[in-house]
Design a protein around this motif. Structure first.
Motif, PDB file in Angstrom:
ATOM      1  N   GLY A 223       0.799  -1.208   0.000  1.00 59.49           N
ATOM      2  CA  GLY A 223       0.000   0.000   0.000  1.00 59.49           C
ATOM      3  C   GLY A 223       0.835   1.263   0.000  1.00 59.49           C
ATOM      4  N   LEU A 224       0.142   2.374  -0.297  1.00 62.69           N
ATOM      5  CA  LEU A 224       0.778   3.682  -0.334  1.00 62.69           C
ATOM      6  C   LEU A 224       0.935   4.195   1.091  1.00 62.69           C
ATOM      7  CD1 LEU A 224       1.722   5.841  -2.426  1.00 62.69           C
ATOM      8  CD2 LEU A 224      -0.528   6.911  -2.131  1.00 62.69           C
ATOM      9  N   ALA A 225       2.116   4.759   1.366  1.00 58.96           N
ATOM     10  CA  ALA A 225       2.390   5.303   2.704  1.00 58.96           C
ATOM     11  C   ALA A 225       3.228   6.553   2.552  1.00 58.96           C
ATOM     12  CB  ALA A 225       3.098   4.271   3.569  1.00 58.96           C
ATOM     13  N   GLY A 226       3.350   7.308   3.644  1.00 54.45           N
ATOM     14  CA  GLY A 226       4.196   8.483   3.596  1.00 54.45           C
ATOM     15  C   GLY A 226       5.662   8.080   3.454  1.00 54.45           C
ATOM     16  N   THR A 227       6.375   8.799   2.622  1.00 57.53           N
ATOM     17  CA  THR A 227       7.783   8.460   2.399  1.00 57.53           C
ATOM     18  C   THR A 227       8.567   8.564   3.700  1.00 57.53           C
ATOM     19  OG1 THR A 227       7.582   9.324   0.154  1.00 57.53           O
ATOM     20  CG2 THR A 227       9.805   8.981   1.009  1.00 57.53           C
ATOM     21  N   HIS A 228       8.168   9.493   4.564  1.00 60.54           N
ATOM     22  CA  HIS A 228       8.917   9.670   5.808  1.00 60.54           C
ATOM     23  C   HIS A 228       8.763   8.484   6.733  1.00 60.54           C
ATOM     24  CE1 HIS A 228       5.433  10.442   8.475  1.00 60.54           C
ATOM     25  NE2 HIS A 228       4.879  10.949   7.362  1.00 60.54           N
ATOM     26  N   THR A 229       7.667   7.701   6.584  1.00 57.76           N
ATOM     27  CA  THR A 229       7.490   6.547   7.465  1.00 57.76           C
ATOM     28  C   THR A 229       8.575   5.500   7.232  1.00 57.76           C
ATOM     29  OG1 THR A 229       5.997   5.493   5.880  1.00 57.76           O
ATOM     30  CG2 THR A 229       5.002   6.906   7.582  1.00 57.76           C
ATOM     31  N   TYR A 230       9.030   5.333   5.962  1.00 58.14           N
ATOM     32  CA  TYR A 230      10.117   4.393   5.682  1.00 58.14           C
ATOM     33  C   TYR A 230      11.409   4.879   6.331  1.00 58.14           C
ATOM     34  CZ  TYR A 230       6.872   2.659   2.144  1.00 58.14           C
ATOM     35  OH  TYR A 230       5.765   2.164   1.499  1.00 58.14           O
ATOM     36  N   LEU A 231      11.610   6.195   6.342  1.00 56.39           N
ATOM     37  CA  LEU A 231      12.813   6.756   6.960  1.00 56.39           C
ATOM     38  C   LEU A 231      12.751   6.618   8.491  1.00 56.39           C
ATOM     39  CD1 LEU A 231      13.128   9.991   4.781  1.00 56.39           C
ATOM     40  CD2 LEU A 231      14.497   7.911   4.578  1.00 56.39           C
ATOM     41  N   ASP A 232      11.586   6.895   9.068  1.00 58.49           N
ATOM     42  CA  ASP A 232      11.449   6.779  10.518  1.00 58.49           C
ATOM     43  C   ASP A 232      11.577   5.317  10.944  1.00 58.49           C
ATOM     44  OD1 ASP A 232      11.150   9.487  10.894  1.00 58.49           O
ATOM     45  OD2 ASP A 232       8.949   9.417  10.694  1.00 58.49           O
ATOM     46  N   GLU A 233      11.064   4.403  10.137  1.00 61.30           N
ATOM     47  CA  GLU A 233      11.221   2.975  10.430  1.00 61.30           C
ATOM     48  C   GLU A 233      12.691   2.595  10.432  1.00 61.30           C
ATOM     49  OE1 GLU A 233      10.307  -1.268   8.185  1.00 61.30           O
ATOM     50  OE2 GLU A 233       9.076   0.493   7.719  1.00 61.30           O
ATOM     51  N   MET A 234      13.454   3.147   9.530  1.00 60.26           N
ATOM     52  CA  MET A 234      14.891   2.878   9.477  1.00 60.26           C
ATOM     53  C   MET A 234      15.592   3.430  10.718  1.00 60.26           C
ATOM     54  SD  MET A 234      17.655   4.458   6.808  1.00 60.26           S
ATOM     55  CE  MET A 234      17.300   6.087   7.463  1.00 60.26           C
ATOM     56  N   VAL A 235      15.267   4.658  11.090  1.00 60.37           N
ATOM     57  CA  VAL A 235      15.909   5.282  12.243  1.00 60.37           C
ATOM     58  C   VAL A 235      15.579   4.505  13.519  1.00 60.37           C
ATOM     59  CG1 VAL A 235      15.945   7.363  13.675  1.00 60.37           C
ATOM     60  CG2 VAL A 235      16.001   7.542  11.180  1.00 60.37           C
ATOM     61  N   ALA A 236      14.367   3.994  13.596  1.00 65.58           N
ATOM     62  CA  ALA A 236      13.962   3.256  14.797  1.00 65.58           C
ATOM     63  C   ALA A 236      14.709   1.934  14.934  1.00 65.58           C
ATOM     64  CB  ALA A 236      12.455   3.007  14.761  1.00 65.58           C
ATOM     65  N   ALA A 237      15.214   1.423  13.821  1.00 66.85           N
ATOM     66  CA  ALA A 237      15.895   0.128  13.868  1.00 66.85           C
ATOM     67  C   ALA A 237      17.343   0.230  14.277  1.00 66.85           C
ATOM     68  CB  ALA A 237      15.797  -0.536  12.499  1.00 66.85           C
TER      69      ALA A 237
END
Length: 320
Positions: A223-237
């Motif tokens: 599904g479509l999501a905000g591009t920043h969510t992929y970045l925040d997911e990366m930072v959280a990892a």
């Protein structure tokens, strides 16, 4: 009665060069008979009138006339026979010359035909040389084309093998398993480009990257999501220490990074800040900063879109 042969010797020597000569026996007889005729003629001329009357009465003069006429007749017969021989020899010589002439003409015709044949053969050889040269050039072109096709096929096979090894190790968790997904996409794309896949891409032209992107996306939500969510997911990892280390891996001085890659690097740099200075949403902040300067990437995207941006940017940076 003597016979003088000297007057006839010179004539005989002259004839030997041109015509067949009388045999020695016939020549002697002819000379003797001519001598007899001369003797009879001189004897008659020396007689007095009374002697002539007496010779006529007793028949001596008649006898001398018959002997002279007989000698002359015999000489004429011998000369006629000799003339016939000369004529026959001349006929034979003419026949021989005719045959020689025909033979010479045949030889000349054969020589002319051979010369014409040589000229024709020379022209045919020149034409054949031209044809062979053109054929050799065509064969060389075909051989080079075949070699190029074989080399291209070998590069394609090597690229496919290297691609499968890289993606196979990653999919089984042997490489990059502790890194966030966005970092994995960037590093896998660069690893693929550094091997035979990248060489085939540079030499033979752009290659289809849809299979790579499909493998990298895997089972992530479509599904479509905000591009920043992929970045925040990366930072959280990652924690701040790991974020700094990963940032060092992603920043290669010789590469020109694209907007999505720059957003990934900037988000990791923001995550590596100490706790008092660390932002609450480094991914959203990094995306906004990159978009303010470069106008990309877009605010919303699917996982396929993000993977496509990152892979395309690695290809563009490594293969200008």
């Amino acid at each position: 009665m003597s016979t003088e042969l000297d007057p006839y010797s010179a004539q005989a020597r002259t004839l030997t060069a041109d015509v067949p000569l009388l045999s020695d026996r016939v020549l002697v007889e002819v000379a003797n008979r001519i001598g007899v005729v001369h003797d009879l003629t001189r004897h008659r001329a020396a007689e007095t009138g009374a002697s002539r009357v007496f010779s006529a009465l007793v028949g001596a003069d008649r006898d001398r006339q018959l002997r002279s006429i007989g000698a002359l007749t015999t000489n004429q017969e011998d000369l006629l026979s000799w003339i016939v021989q000369v004529a026959n020899a001349t006929s034979v010589t003419a026949y021989g010359l005719e045959r020689v002439a025909r033979h010479v003409k045949q030889v000349r015709d054969l020589a002319q035909a051979a010369y014409d044949g040589v000229r024709q053969t020379d022209a045919e050889l020149r034409h054949l040389a031209t044809v062979v040269s053109e054929f050799a050039a065509a064969c060389e072109r075909r051989l080079r084309a075949t070699e190029n096709r074989v080399a291209r096929l070998e590069r394609a096979v090597d690229a496919a093998d290297a691609f499968e090894r890289t993606l196979g190790r990653w999919s089984t968790g042997l490489t990059y398993r502790r890194l966030p997904w966005l970092c994995q996409v960037v590093l896998i794309a660069r690893e693929v480009l550094a091997g035979p896949y990248g060489r085939a891409h540079r030499v033979d032209g752009p290659r289809d990257r849809s299979a790579m992107i499909a493998r990298l996306v895997g089972g992530r939500p479509a599904g479509l999501a905000g591009t920043h969510t992929y970045l925040d997911e990366m930072v959280a990892a990652v924690d701040s220490k790991n974020a700094a280390e990963v940032t060092t891996w992603l920043l290669e001085p010789e590469l020109r990074i694209g907007p999505m890659t720059e957003a990934v690097v900037l988000a990791l740099e923001l995550a590596a800040l100490p706790s008092p200075a660390r932002l609450a949403e480094p991914g959203r902040t990094a995306l906004s900063l990159v978009r303010s300067r470069r106008g990309r990437p877009s605010h919303s995207a699917t996982a396929v879109d993000v993977a496509t941006w990152l892979v395309d940017e690695q290809f563009a940076a490594a293969l200008p």
